[in-house]
Design a protein around this motif. Structure first.
Motif, PDB file in Angstrom:
ATOM      1  N   UNK A  38      -3.549  -4.616 -28.793  1.00 47.69           N
ATOM      2  CA  UNK A  38      -4.118  -4.399 -30.114  1.00 47.69           C
ATOM      3  C   UNK A  38      -3.200  -5.034 -31.141  1.00 47.69           C
ATOM      4  N   UNK A  39      -3.724  -5.995 -31.882  1.00 49.69           N
ATOM      5  CA  UNK A  39      -2.930  -6.725 -32.862  1.00 49.69           C
ATOM      6  C   UNK A  39      -3.029  -6.115 -34.261  1.00 49.69           C
ATOM      7  N   UNK A  40      -4.065  -5.297 -34.505  1.00 50.17           N
ATOM      8  CA  UNK A  40      -4.259  -4.701 -35.820  1.00 50.17           C
ATOM      9  C   UNK A  40      -5.619  -4.044 -35.899  1.00 50.17           C
ATOM     10  N   UNK A  41      -6.116  -3.804 -37.134  1.00 46.93           N
ATOM     11  CA  UNK A  41      -7.391  -3.111 -37.337  1.00 46.93           C
ATOM     12  C   UNK A  41      -8.173  -3.803 -38.436  1.00 46.93           C
ATOM     13  N   UNK A  42      -9.518  -3.858 -38.232  1.00 45.65           N
ATOM     14  CA  UNK A  42     -10.430  -4.347 -39.260  1.00 45.65           C
ATOM     15  C   UNK A  42     -11.050  -3.118 -39.949  1.00 45.65           C
ATOM     16  N   UNK A  43     -10.942  -3.015 -41.277  1.00 43.13           N
ATOM     17  CA  UNK A  43     -11.260  -1.785 -42.015  1.00 43.13           C
ATOM     18  C   UNK A  43     -12.352  -2.087 -43.042  1.00 43.13           C
ATOM     19  N   UNK A  44     -13.387  -1.198 -43.052  1.00 43.74           N
ATOM     20  CA  UNK A  44     -14.418  -1.205 -44.091  1.00 43.74           C
ATOM     21  C   UNK A  44     -14.539   0.201 -44.666  1.00 43.74           C
ATOM     22  N   UNK A  45     -14.634   0.304 -46.004  1.00 42.55           N
ATOM     23  CA  UNK A  45     -14.747   1.627 -46.604  1.00 42.55           C
ATOM     24  C   UNK A  45     -15.851   1.632 -47.673  1.00 42.55           C
ATOM     25  N   UNK A  46     -16.264   2.870 -48.052  1.00 38.97           N
ATOM     26  CA  UNK A  46     -17.325   3.041 -49.066  1.00 38.97           C
ATOM     27  C   UNK A  46     -17.000   4.223 -49.970  1.00 38.97           C
ATOM     28  N   UNK A  47     -17.612   4.221 -51.161  1.00 43.24           N
ATOM     29  CA  UNK A  47     -17.347   5.298 -52.126  1.00 43.24           C
ATOM     30  C   UNK A  47     -18.243   6.496 -51.900  1.00 43.24           C
ATOM     31  N   UNK A  48     -19.187   6.388 -50.954  1.00 45.58           N
ATOM     32  CA  UNK A  48     -20.093   7.492 -50.666  1.00 45.58           C
ATOM     33  C   UNK A  48     -19.868   7.971 -49.246  1.00 45.58           C
ATOM     34  N   UNK A  49     -20.095   9.226 -48.991  1.00 45.88           N
ATOM     35  CA  UNK A  49     -19.950   9.726 -47.628  1.00 45.88           C
ATOM     36  C   UNK A  49     -21.100   9.262 -46.742  1.00 45.88           C
ATOM     37  N   UNK A  50     -20.842   9.293 -45.433  1.00 42.15           N
ATOM     38  CA  UNK A  50     -21.835   8.966 -44.409  1.00 42.15           C
ATOM     39  C   UNK A  50     -22.409   7.564 -44.591  1.00 42.15           C
ATOM     40  N   UNK A  51     -21.568   6.628 -44.996  1.00 42.51           N
ATOM     41  CA  UNK A  51     -22.031   5.262 -45.213  1.00 42.51           C
ATOM     42  C   UNK A  51     -22.054   4.439 -43.930  1.00 42.51           C
TER      43      UNK A  51
END
Length: 398
Positions: A38-51
């Motif tokens: 594992x070289x790292x992580x790809x991250x996605x986030x949102x301002x609303x829950x359950x996205x």
């Protein structure tokens, strides 16, 4: 694996520390994996829950895989780049080292040889002083026996075999007849590995000739020292006898063993002892002094001393030539005694007595010994002129 957080505010796996922005309520992460690494992580986030759902993970994974390959390639590129830079630096340093070493070798007066286990020349390099028996190119592939005289080659071979048997450095000195010239050389061999050796060959002809000349001079000095009719003594800077010749021993009646390590003061008349002291800044001197023989006899001598400066092969010392002048001293004393008796007789005579040199210079005059004669004129008729108070050193007119 991948991770989904539906609500960051309520997920018990997360501890809010104030560092996360208030707008992040849900996120999904996919690992950047190459094989099992594992070289790292790809991250996605949102301002609303359950996205995000599991379908988000599936859609995101190809991007994570491509990113992992890109990261891995970047890492490999940096690694290769670093290795290439290191190799370049090493190659530059090696070239510089080889250039410096070659310059050093070229400046040395020695020849360098590289041989295999069988004694075959693999490489040969002469110098501005050392020249091989044959050309460097002609040596390659040849052995000792192919190039050197039989006696030298045999001894060289024995030394070479000992090198590989023991692993210890070997040194061999030999003499070569090259054309009409005799050359002296010394070889030094070291074992590089089980199959090769390095030889350093130095021409020592000038050194050997200098040694032979020195030996000749030493032999000449020793011959003159031992067979001289004059007594000779060598004295160190501490003022002690280090050697005496036969004539010196015969003069004073001592054995050499009785004198070595002793001071000349020990056998010098007490009144002349001060004359035996070191002579400070002088490099030589001449004095008359009295020695005391082994039988107690007083022996007058004329001593010529010279300080020999320190050299690499020996310390400074003093050499003294000692000549017996006892007979000369006895004759001088007898002459002085005879002269005194003569003057005593002459001064009692009523006549004027003079001793003249060939140029009529007065050497002796009884007029200087007796006042009544110096002013008397009774000898005027005998001399033919009046000569009162003639002094020694005066010249009489004819």
């Amino acid at each position: 694996g991948a991770l989904i957080v539906a609500d960051a505010d309520t997920d018990p796996r997360l501890e809010y520390d104030g560092a996360r922005g208030d707008w992040i309520r849900s996120f999904v992460t996919n690992p950047l994996r190459v094989s099992t690494v594992v070289l790292g992580w790809l991250w996605l986030d949102a301002a609303t829950p359950n996205a995000f759902t599991k379908a988000s993970i599936v859609r995101l994974q190809p991007f994570a895989d491509a990113a992992a390959i890109a990261v891995r390639n970047t890492q490999l590129y940096q690694l290769v780049k670093h290795e290439l830079q290191q190799r370049t630096h090493m190659q530059t340093a090696l070239q510089r080292s080889e250039r410096d070493l070659r310059g050093l070798i070229d400046a040395l007066p020695d020849g360098f040889l590289r041989l295999d286990r069988q004694g075959r020349y693999l490489e040969a390099r002469a110098s501005h002083v050392f020249r091989p028996v044959v050309s460097e190119d002609a040596m390659i592939g040849k052995t000792f026996e192919d190039i050197l005289p039989e006696t030298v080659a045999t001894s060289m071979r024995k030394s070479y075999e000992t090198l590989f048997q023991t692993g210890e450095m070997q040194t061999y000195e030999y003499r070569l007849q090259i054309a009409e010239e005799v050359r002296y050389r010394v070889s030094l061999w070291v074992k590089l590995n089980d199959n090769e050796s390095l030889g350093v060959i130095r021409d020592i002809t000038e050194q050997k000739l200098a040694e032979e000349k020195l030996q000749q001079r030493e032999s000449l000095f020793r011959s003159l020292f031992e067979h001289s009719s004059l007594g000779i003594a060598l004295i160190d800077i501490q003022g002690l006898f280090t050697d005496v010749n036969h004539a010196f021993c015969m003069l004073l009646g001592y054995n050499k063993a009785d004198l070595l390590g002793r001071s000349p003061v020990d056998i010098t008349h007490p009144d002349d002892a001060i004359l035996t002291l070191p002579f400070a800044d002088k490099t030589s001197y001449q004095i008359e002094k009295r020695f005391i023989s082994s039988t107690g006899e007083i022996i007058w001598t004329l001593v010529n001393a010279t300080k020999i400066p320190q050299m690499v092969s020996r310390p400074a010392y003093i050499i003294k030539h000692v000549q017996d002048i006892s007979e000369q001293k006895r004759l001088d004393q007898a002459l002085q005694s005879s002269q005194a008796r003569l003057e005593s007789v002459v001064t009692t005579m009523p006549d004027l007595v003079m001793t003249l040199a060939a140029d009529n210079t007065v050497i002796f005059s009884s007029a200087q010994q007796d006042d009544h004669v110096s002013s008397d004129t009774q000898f005027q008729d005998k001399l033919g002129y009046y000569a009162p108070q003639q002094q020694v050193g005066d010249q009489l007119s004819s």
